[in-house]
Design a protein around this motif. Structure first.
Motif, PDB file in Angstrom:
ATOM      1  N   LEU A  59      33.473  44.658  56.982  1.00 26.15           N
ATOM      2  CA  LEU A  59      33.967  43.852  55.865  1.00 26.15           C
ATOM      3  C   LEU A  59      34.385  44.707  54.682  1.00 26.15           C
ATOM      4  CD1 LEU A  59      34.470  41.109  54.525  1.00 26.15           C
ATOM      5  CD2 LEU A  59      32.063  41.104  53.807  1.00 26.15           C
ATOM      6  N   THR A  60      33.498  45.594  54.241  1.00 25.35           N
ATOM      7  CA  THR A  60      33.793  46.357  53.037  1.00 25.35           C
ATOM      8  C   THR A  60      34.833  47.462  53.258  1.00 25.35           C
ATOM      9  OG1 THR A  60      31.905  47.811  53.465  1.00 25.35           O
ATOM     10  CG2 THR A  60      31.540  45.906  52.027  1.00 25.35           C
ATOM     11  N   GLU A  61      34.784  48.121  54.400  1.00 24.16           N
ATOM     12  CA  GLU A  61      35.722  49.224  54.668  1.00 24.16           C
ATOM     13  C   GLU A  61      37.033  48.726  55.280  1.00 24.16           C
ATOM     14  OE1 GLU A  61      37.587  52.936  55.516  1.00 24.16           O
ATOM     15  OE2 GLU A  61      36.314  52.098  53.960  1.00 24.16           O
ATOM     16  N   LEU A  64      38.190  44.743  53.165  1.00 20.48           N
ATOM     17  CA  LEU A  64      38.389  44.747  51.721  1.00 20.48           C
ATOM     18  C   LEU A  64      38.943  46.054  51.168  1.00 20.48           C
ATOM     19  CD1 LEU A  64      35.191  42.784  50.656  1.00 20.48           C
ATOM     20  CD2 LEU A  64      37.526  41.941  50.902  1.00 20.48           C
ATOM     21  N   HIS A  65      38.683  47.170  51.864  1.00 18.01           N
ATOM     22  CA  HIS A  65      39.226  48.433  51.377  1.00 18.01           C
ATOM     23  C   HIS A  65      40.595  48.723  52.000  1.00 18.01           C
ATOM     24  CE1 HIS A  65      38.969  53.074  50.934  1.00 18.01           C
ATOM     25  NE2 HIS A  65      39.505  52.528  49.853  1.00 18.01           N
ATOM     26  N   VAL A  66      40.616  48.925  53.294  1.00 10.82           N
ATOM     27  CA  VAL A  66      41.892  49.228  53.966  1.00 10.82           C
ATOM     28  C   VAL A  66      42.813  48.009  53.963  1.00 10.82           C
ATOM     29  CG1 VAL A  66      42.966  49.964  56.115  1.00 10.82           C
ATOM     30  CG2 VAL A  66      40.776  50.967  55.418  1.00 10.82           C
ATOM     31  N   GLY A  67      42.281  46.857  54.387  1.00 11.69           N
ATOM     32  CA  GLY A  67      43.090  45.651  54.402  1.00 11.69           C
ATOM     33  C   GLY A  67      43.544  45.248  53.013  1.00 11.69           C
ATOM     34  N   GLY A  68      42.660  45.405  52.013  1.00  8.72           N
ATOM     35  CA  GLY A  68      43.019  45.085  50.642  1.00  8.72           C
ATOM     36  C   GLY A  68      44.141  45.962  50.124  1.00  8.72           C
ATOM     37  N   ARG A  69      44.133  47.216  50.532  1.00  8.29           N
ATOM     38  CA  ARG A  69      45.194  48.131  50.117  1.00  8.29           C
ATOM     39  C   ARG A  69      46.549  47.657  50.633  1.00  8.29           C
ATOM     40  NH1 ARG A  69      44.149  53.289  52.857  1.00  8.29           N
ATOM     41  NH2 ARG A  69      42.342  53.373  51.469  1.00  8.29           N
ATOM     42  N   TYR A  70      46.598  47.253  51.900  1.00  5.07           N
ATOM     43  CA  TYR A  70      47.866  46.777  52.462  1.00  5.07           C
ATOM     44  C   TYR A  70      48.284  45.435  51.863  1.00  5.07           C
ATOM     45  CZ  TYR A  70      47.753  50.544  55.875  1.00  5.07           C
ATOM     46  OH  TYR A  70      47.741  51.782  56.464  1.00  5.07           O
ATOM     47  N   PHE A  71      47.302  44.598  51.525  1.00 10.14           N
ATOM     48  CA  PHE A  71      47.608  43.329  50.871  1.00 10.14           C
ATOM     49  C   PHE A  71      48.254  43.581  49.506  1.00 10.14           C
ATOM     50  CE2 PHE A  71      46.096  39.744  48.130  1.00 10.14           C
ATOM     51  CZ  PHE A  71      46.882  38.756  48.705  1.00 10.14           C
ATOM     52  N   THR A  72      47.746  44.565  48.784  1.00 13.56           N
ATOM     53  CA  THR A  72      48.322  44.927  47.489  1.00 13.56           C
ATOM     54  C   THR A  72      49.749  45.439  47.664  1.00 13.56           C
ATOM     55  OG1 THR A  72      46.133  45.495  46.627  1.00 13.56           O
ATOM     56  CG2 THR A  72      48.041  46.364  45.449  1.00 13.56           C
ATOM     57  N   PRO A 156      38.885  56.347  36.573  1.00 14.60           N
ATOM     58  CA  PRO A 156      38.441  54.973  36.856  1.00 14.60           C
ATOM     59  C   PRO A 156      38.604  54.606  38.336  1.00 14.60           C
ATOM     60  CG  PRO A 156      40.012  55.044  35.016  1.00 14.60           C
ATOM     61  CD  PRO A 156      40.092  56.356  35.729  1.00 14.60           C
ATOM     62  N   ALA A 157      38.263  53.357  38.660  1.00 12.33           N
ATOM     63  CA  ALA A 157      38.297  52.905  40.048  1.00 12.33           C
ATOM     64  C   ALA A 157      39.707  52.477  40.442  1.00 12.33           C
ATOM     65  CB  ALA A 157      37.324  51.739  40.248  1.00 12.33           C
ATOM     66  N   ALA A 158      40.308  53.201  41.372  1.00 10.76           N
ATOM     67  CA  ALA A 158      41.691  52.916  41.761  1.00 10.76           C
ATOM     68  C   ALA A 158      41.824  51.631  42.576  1.00 10.76           C
ATOM     69  CB  ALA A 158      42.264  54.090  42.549  1.00 10.76           C
ATOM     70  N   HIS A 159      40.867  51.391  43.476  1.00 17.15           N
ATOM     71  CA  HIS A 159      40.996  50.215  44.339  1.00 17.15           C
ATOM     72  C   HIS A 159      40.816  48.932  43.529  1.00 17.15           C
ATOM     73  CE1 HIS A 159      41.441  48.297  48.157  1.00 17.15           C
ATOM     74  NE2 HIS A 159      40.258  47.715  48.110  1.00 17.15           N
ATOM     75  N   ALA A 160      39.836  48.903  42.643  1.00 16.71           N
ATOM     76  CA  ALA A 160      39.683  47.750  41.761  1.00 16.71           C
ATOM     77  C   ALA A 160      40.908  47.604  40.873  1.00 16.71           C
ATOM     78  CB  ALA A 160      38.420  47.900  40.911  1.00 16.71           C
ATOM     79  N   GLY A 161      41.441  48.735  40.428  1.00 21.72           N
ATOM     80  CA  GLY A 161      42.641  48.705  39.595  1.00 21.72           C
ATOM     81  C   GLY A 161      43.835  48.112  40.307  1.00 21.72           C
ATOM     82  N   ALA A 162      43.899  48.306  41.628  1.00 18.83           N
ATOM     83  CA  ALA A 162      44.991  47.718  42.412  1.00 18.83           C
ATOM     84  C   ALA A 162      44.920  46.197  42.390  1.00 18.83           C
ATOM     85  CB  ALA A 162      44.926  48.225  43.850  1.00 18.83           C
ATOM     86  N   PHE A 187      43.648  35.057  39.145  1.00 20.71           N
ATOM     87  CA  PHE A 187      44.013  35.800  40.359  1.00 20.71           C
ATOM     88  C   PHE A 187      43.779  37.290  40.166  1.00 20.71           C
ATOM     89  CE2 PHE A 187      47.064  38.127  43.002  1.00 20.71           C
ATOM     90  CZ  PHE A 187      46.725  37.627  44.256  1.00 20.71           C
ATOM     91  N   GLY A 188      44.252  37.832  39.043  1.00 23.13           N
ATOM     92  CA  GLY A 188      44.067  39.258  38.785  1.00 23.13           C
ATOM     93  C   GLY A 188      42.613  39.641  38.644  1.00 23.13           C
ATOM     94  N   LEU A 189      41.846  38.830  37.899  1.00 26.25           N
ATOM     95  CA  LEU A 189      40.424  39.100  37.736  1.00 26.25           C
ATOM     96  C   LEU A 189      39.683  38.985  39.068  1.00 26.25           C
ATOM     97  CD1 LEU A 189      39.479  37.277  34.394  1.00 26.25           C
ATOM     98  CD2 LEU A 189      39.471  39.738  34.828  1.00 26.25           C
ATOM     99  N   GLY A 190      40.007  37.924  39.816  1.00 29.97           N
ATOM    100  CA  GLY A 190      39.313  37.691  41.079  1.00 29.97           C
ATOM    101  C   GLY A 190      39.566  38.784  42.096  1.00 29.97           C
ATOM    102  N   LEU A 191      40.834  39.182  42.238  1.00 30.35           N
ATOM    103  CA  LEU A 191      41.176  40.222  43.214  1.00 30.35           C
ATOM    104  C   LEU A 191      40.539  41.551  42.836  1.00 30.35           C
ATOM    105  CD1 LEU A 191      42.823  40.568  45.811  1.00 30.35           C
ATOM    106  CD2 LEU A 191      44.755  41.329  44.393  1.00 30.35           C
ATOM    107  N   GLY A 192      40.600  41.891  41.557  1.00 29.58           N
ATOM    108  CA  GLY A 192      39.995  43.143  41.110  1.00 29.58           C
ATOM    109  C   GLY A 192      38.492  43.155  41.289  1.00 29.58           C
ATOM    110  N   MET A 193      37.848  42.015  41.025  1.00 34.68           N
ATOM    111  CA  MET A 193      36.397  41.934  41.190  1.00 34.68           C
ATOM    112  C   MET A 193      35.986  42.045  42.652  1.00 34.68           C
ATOM    113  SD  MET A 193      35.491  38.952  38.395  1.00 34.68           S
ATOM    114  CE  MET A 193      33.810  38.792  38.993  1.00 34.68           C
ATOM    115  N   VAL A 194      36.734  41.393  43.535  1.00 33.45           N
ATOM    116  CA  VAL A 194      36.427  41.480  44.971  1.00 33.45           C
ATOM    117  C   VAL A 194      36.559  42.922  45.450  1.00 33.45           C
ATOM    118  CG1 VAL A 194      37.225  40.844  47.278  1.00 33.45           C
ATOM    119  CG2 VAL A 194      37.007  39.086  45.513  1.00 33.45           C
ATOM    120  N   TYR A 195      37.669  43.569  45.086  1.00 34.90           N
ATOM    121  CA  TYR A 195      37.856  44.967  45.470  1.00 34.90           C
ATOM    122  C   TYR A 195      36.759  45.847  44.872  1.00 34.90           C
ATOM    123  CZ  TYR A 195      42.635  43.980  47.136  1.00 34.90           C
ATOM    124  OH  TYR A 195      43.733  43.506  47.805  1.00 34.90           O
ATOM    125  N   GLY A 196      36.445  45.604  43.589  1.00 40.63           N
ATOM    126  CA  GLY A 196      35.463  46.434  42.906  1.00 40.63           C
ATOM    127  C   GLY A 196      34.067  46.293  43.485  1.00 40.63           C
TER     128      GLY A 196
END
Length: 236
Positions: A59-61, A64-72, A156-162, A187-196
């Motif tokens: 889930l986390t790797e 939310l990490h790899v998949g989240g990057r492609y979603f961004t 700072p945190a790049a993935h949360a920043g995405a 949407f921006g707050l939620g996505l950043g918080m999930v990634y973070g």
């Protein structure tokens, strides 16, 4: 023609810059003073096994990490495509071409600033710290790093920043569809918080890393909004 929305300059700056800045400084000071970073990270680190159980979890790797990057990347590509379409005079997006350009540039600026900061700051990721089985010293935001420490490439945190970069949707909708502006904010707050949160669980970042990324994305969008749409801001 798209009728410009007029905004009270003083109120706009107060609500979107001064108050958020004061809140950011206050929350950051509290987190630093009470060592909240370490307290949170301690819940995700297994001291007995000397490992981060969620570091490579599905889930986390993977999600939310790899998949989240492609979603961004997908969302960024959609914004770029909409802007390109808006350049056609017969396009339905034509009257929003300036707004879409703001969305595109502000969406790039936050993550870019974060990457530049990551390449010059001496703050390390939790999983690299001696406190959590690594070999690096714990350096807080306001600590003196000295001249012998290597660049941490973590703050700072790049993935949360995405995720937080999509806070620019709030400013975009403020002019295009004001009734929906808070949907953009959420949407921006939620996505950043999930990634973070996912990265905190993995041991990749502290909460303050995510908070600073949020601030970078919000204030960079604010500045660009002021530059793009200064005619909509009036001294009323």
């Amino acid at each position: 023609m798209l009728e410009p929305t007029k905004l009270n300059f003083d109120k706009f700056v107060l609500v979107h810059f001064i108050i958020p800045l004061l809140l950011f400084v206050l929350v950051l000071a509290v987190l630093e003073y009470f060592h909240v970073d370490l307290w949170i990270a301690g819940h995700f680190y297994n001291a007995g096994l000397h490992q981060w159980p969620h570091k490579e979890s599905w889930l986390t790797e993977n999600v939310l990490h790899v998949g989240g990057r492609y979603f961004t990347y997908l969302l960024a590509a959609a914004v770029a495509l909409c802007w390109l379409i808006s350049l056609r005079a017969d396009s339905a997006f034509f009257r929003y071409r300036r707004h879409l350009l703001f969305l595109l540039i502000s969406g790039i600026s936050g993550p870019l600033i974060i990457v530049l900061l990551k390449n010059h700051t001496h703050i390390y990721c939790p999983w690299s710290l001696e406190l959590f089985g690594g070999d690096k010293p714990y350096v807080r935001l306001f600590d003196y790093a000295g001249g012998n420490l290597e660049v941490g490439h973590c703050f700072p945190a790049a993935h949360a920043g995405a995720g937080f970069t999509f806070l620019n949707l709030y400013f975009f909708l403020l002019l295009v569809k004001p009734d929906y502006k808070f949907y953009g904010l959420c949407f921006g707050l939620g996505l950043g918080m999930v990634y973070g949160i996912a990265q905190q669980m993995r041991g990749a970042h502290f909460l303050t890393h995510d908070l600073f990324a949020l601030a970078v994305c919000w204030f960079s969008s604010f500045v660009l909004f002021m530059l793009f749409f200064r005619k909509q801001l009036q001294w009323l």
